[in-house]
Design an enzyme around this catalytic site. Structure first.
Site, mmCIF file in Angstrom:
data_model
loop_
_atom_site.group_PDB
_atom_site.id
_atom_site.type_symbol
_atom_site.label_atom_id
_atom_site.label_comp_id
_atom_site.label_asym_id
_atom_site.label_seq_id
_atom_site.Cartn_x
_atom_site.Cartn_y
_atom_site.Cartn_z
ATOM 1 N N HIS A 1 0.879 -1.316 0.071
ATOM 2 C CA HIS A 1 0.079 -0.040 -0.090
ATOM 3 C C HIS A 1 0.938 1.072 0.116
ATOM 4 O O HIS A 1 1.832 1.423 0.895
ATOM 5 C CB HIS A 1 -0.863 0.085 1.355
ATOM 6 C CG HIS A 1 -1.954 -0.856 1.130
ATOM 7 N ND1 HIS A 1 -3.062 -0.848 2.106
ATOM 8 C CD2 HIS A 1 -2.200 -2.072 0.464
ATOM 9 C CE1 HIS A 1 -3.917 -1.916 1.785
ATOM 10 N NE2 HIS A 1 -3.444 -2.490 0.933
ATOM 11 N N TYR B 1 -8.616 4.883 8.531
ATOM 12 C CA TYR B 1 -8.610 5.223 10.035
ATOM 13 C C TYR B 1 -9.847 6.346 10.167
ATOM 14 O O TYR B 1 -9.497 7.510 9.589
ATOM 15 C CB TYR B 1 -7.409 5.891 10.552
ATOM 16 C CG TYR B 1 -6.216 4.675 10.604
ATOM 17 C CD1 TYR B 1 -5.468 4.565 9.578
ATOM 18 C CD2 TYR B 1 -5.928 4.128 11.811
ATOM 19 C CE1 TYR B 1 -4.568 3.438 9.839
ATOM 20 C CE2 TYR B 1 -4.933 3.280 12.036
ATOM 21 C CZ TYR B 1 -4.284 2.851 10.920
ATOM 22 O OH TYR B 1 -3.180 1.832 11.056
ATOM 23 N N PRO C 1 -2.683 -0.189 19.485
ATOM 24 C CA PRO C 1 -2.335 -0.607 18.486
ATOM 25 C C PRO C 1 -2.641 0.320 17.032
ATOM 26 O O PRO C 1 -2.300 0.245 15.671
ATOM 27 C CB PRO C 1 -3.278 -1.750 17.860
ATOM 28 C CG PRO C 1 -4.411 -1.764 18.914
ATOM 29 C CD PRO C 1 -3.679 -0.763 20.034
ATOM 30 N N LYS D 1 2.453 -0.342 15.159
ATOM 31 C CA LYS D 1 3.719 -0.492 15.585
ATOM 32 C C LYS D 1 4.139 -1.632 16.197
ATOM 33 O O LYS D 1 5.254 -1.886 16.391
ATOM 34 C CB LYS D 1 4.178 0.869 16.436
ATOM 35 C CG LYS D 1 4.074 2.071 15.559
ATOM 36 C CD LYS D 1 5.329 2.122 14.757
ATOM 37 C CE LYS D 1 5.350 2.939 13.353
ATOM 38 N NZ LYS D 1 5.017 2.637 12.168
ATOM 39 N N TYR E 1 4.797 6.358 10.394
ATOM 40 C CA TYR E 1 3.867 5.285 10.142
ATOM 41 C C TYR E 1 4.518 4.294 9.207
ATOM 42 O O TYR E 1 4.417 3.151 9.534
ATOM 43 C CB TYR E 1 2.762 5.669 9.188
ATOM 44 C CG TYR E 1 1.438 4.534 9.130
ATOM 45 C CD1 TYR E 1 0.653 4.537 10.069
ATOM 46 C CD2 TYR E 1 1.176 3.759 8.010
ATOM 47 C CE1 TYR E 1 -0.422 3.380 10.181
ATOM 48 C CE2 TYR E 1 0.627 2.686 8.037
ATOM 49 C CZ TYR E 1 -0.557 2.600 9.158
ATOM 50 O OH TYR E 1 -1.482 1.661 9.160
#
Ligand code: FAD
Ligand code: DHB
Length: 395
Positions: free
Chosen positions: A77, A205, A297, A301, A388
């Site tokens: 992605h 998200y 979460p 990570k 990220y």
């Protein structure tokens, strides 16, 4: 194979991703280890958890010789979406950092590692009970356990505590030997796997008045979804209809994007929390992965930190067996630099995206202002993206 009363160079407690990967990396450098795992092989291979791998984690898995299926089946992605106030905003990870993430289920990583270890004739023991550690400050340490109805004893040069956040190794450290820094969050995630083809090509998200939701996937046929819920949530109170109703309500955006329902094939509730143990070493025991630190979460990570710890630990043990023990002394500091950066990022993502009942309207406006900044400022988006993909997490 090691039996009761035998010795090994590195005794590894826990056969999750951290323990298995450590055993694999050591094996490739000619260092012997034994993995003692409490659960059955089937349980380890079916435990549904993480899904996002940083590029650095993919590199470590490839270097460990377990990258073949990951390369073939992993979904690469180049961005993620943040959804708030009814609109989706794309964070272009690759444009912002030059790097991408790979969506590949943690239990597939575990399956690949178990197969690689067993194919190499490794000593990986499942369904081990009553693991106890002795002599952490002695020249050699001992692990005592029960396996297949018999008592076992393993003498080790070093012990790796890779047994997760509720394991035996951390508990073996005497009081005052390490310090624990912890913060609890009043949230949990209800996670489901659904037999439904994803309707988005990247993760979403969502911050919503009804609570956080996350849209992820595992394959072209399977969607992975999460909903913020209470830590004491009773799964029985969540019918399939209620789960889908909340997912539709929290995730779907004004641009007409809709999620697809499917049979719910797995569900679980995970409380969110943060903790760090300092230092990540006591005598001959090195803690790695969730045994040493846990992150909520939201930043994806935990697994990536576990892989990083293990890479650093394997390098240090390899150097020590080659005659240079300095890297072992630096293990904790090297890992903790990254751990605290990831703790900060995970806490920030969690605070930005979850509904906190303790918060007032002022707090909720600040949350939206933070999201607006990330969505519209390239500098803010870049900071999120670097964290990220793990690009800026090394000191
Ligand atoms: P574990 O996976 O917990 O493995 C520890 C092993 O030790 C287990 O197999 C356990 O059975 C065994 N064990 C425990 N006690 C004993 C004992 N006494 N004796 C012997 N064996 C023992 N991380 C990410 O990076 N990306 C994500 O997208 C992500 N999403 C997540 C989503 C959810 C819902 C959850 C719950 C976690 C997520 N994580 C994510 C975190 C990630 O799953 C963990 O950080 C990861 O499992 C840590 O690996 P580990 O090997 O250190 O510990
Ligand atoms: C997944 C889990 C996470 O915690 C996250 O932040 C992103 C994706 C997943 O399971 O796919």
């Amino acid at each position: 194979m090691s039996g009761p009363g035998q010795r090994t160079q590195v005794g590894i407690i826990g056969g999750g991703p951290a323990g298995l990967l450590l055993s694999q990396l050591l094996h490739r450098a000619g260092i012997d280890s034994v993995v003692l795992e409490r659960a059955s092989r089937a349980h380890c291979e079916e435990r549904v958890r993480a899904g996002v791998l940083e590029p650095g984690s993919v590199e470590v898995l490839e270097a460990a010789g377990v990258g073949e299926r990951l390369r073939r089946e992993g979904l690469v992605h180049h961005g993620i979406d943040l959804c708030f106030a009814g609109a989706r905003h794309r964070i272009a990870l690759t444009d912002l950092t030059g790097r991408s993430i790979t969506v590949y289920a943690q239990q597939e990583v575990v399956k690949d590692l178990i197969r690689a270890r067993l194919d190499a004739g490794a000593d990986v023991r499942f369904e081990v009970e009553d693991v106890r550690i002795e002599g952490l400050e002695d020249p050699a340490s001992t692990i005592r356990f029960r396996h297949a109805g018999a008592a076992g004893v393993l003498e080790c040069d070093w012990i790796a505590g890779c047994d997760g956040s509720h394991g035996a190794s951390r508990a073996a450290i005497p009081a005052g030997g390490v310090t624990e820094y912890a913060r609890s969050c009043p949230f949990a995630w209800l996670g489901i796997l659904a037999a439904a083809a994803p309707t988005a090509s990247e993760l979403v998200y969502a911050r919503h008045e009804r609570g956080f939701a996350l849209y992820s996937m595992r394959s072209p046929e399977v969607t992975r979804l999460y909903l913020q819920c209470r830590p004491d949530e009773d799964l029985a109170a969540w019918s399939d209809a209620r789960i889908w109703d909340e997912l539709h309500g929290r995730l779907e955006s004004d641009d007409g994007w809709r999620i697809r329902e499917g049979a719910i094939v797995q569900r679980s509730v995970t409380p969110l929390r943060s903790f760090v143990i300092e230092p990540m070493r006591f005598g001959r025991l090195f803690l790695a992965g969730d045994a040493a630190h846990v992150v909520p979460p939201t930043g994806a990570k935990g697994l990536n930190l576990a892989i990083h710890d293990v890479r650093v630990l394997a390098e240090a043990l390899i150097a020590a067996y080659a005659g240079d023990a300095r890297a072992l002394d630096q293990y904790s500091a090297r890992c903790l630099a990254r751990v605290w950066r990831a703790e900060r990022f995970s806490w920030w993502m969690t605070a930005m995206l979850h509904r906190d009942e303790r918060d007032d309207e002022f707090g909720r406006r600040l949350q939206l202002a933070q999201l607006e900044e990330v969505a519209h400022s390239r500098a803010a988006a870049q900071s999120l993206a670097e964290n990220y993909v793990g690009a800026c997490l090394t000191a």
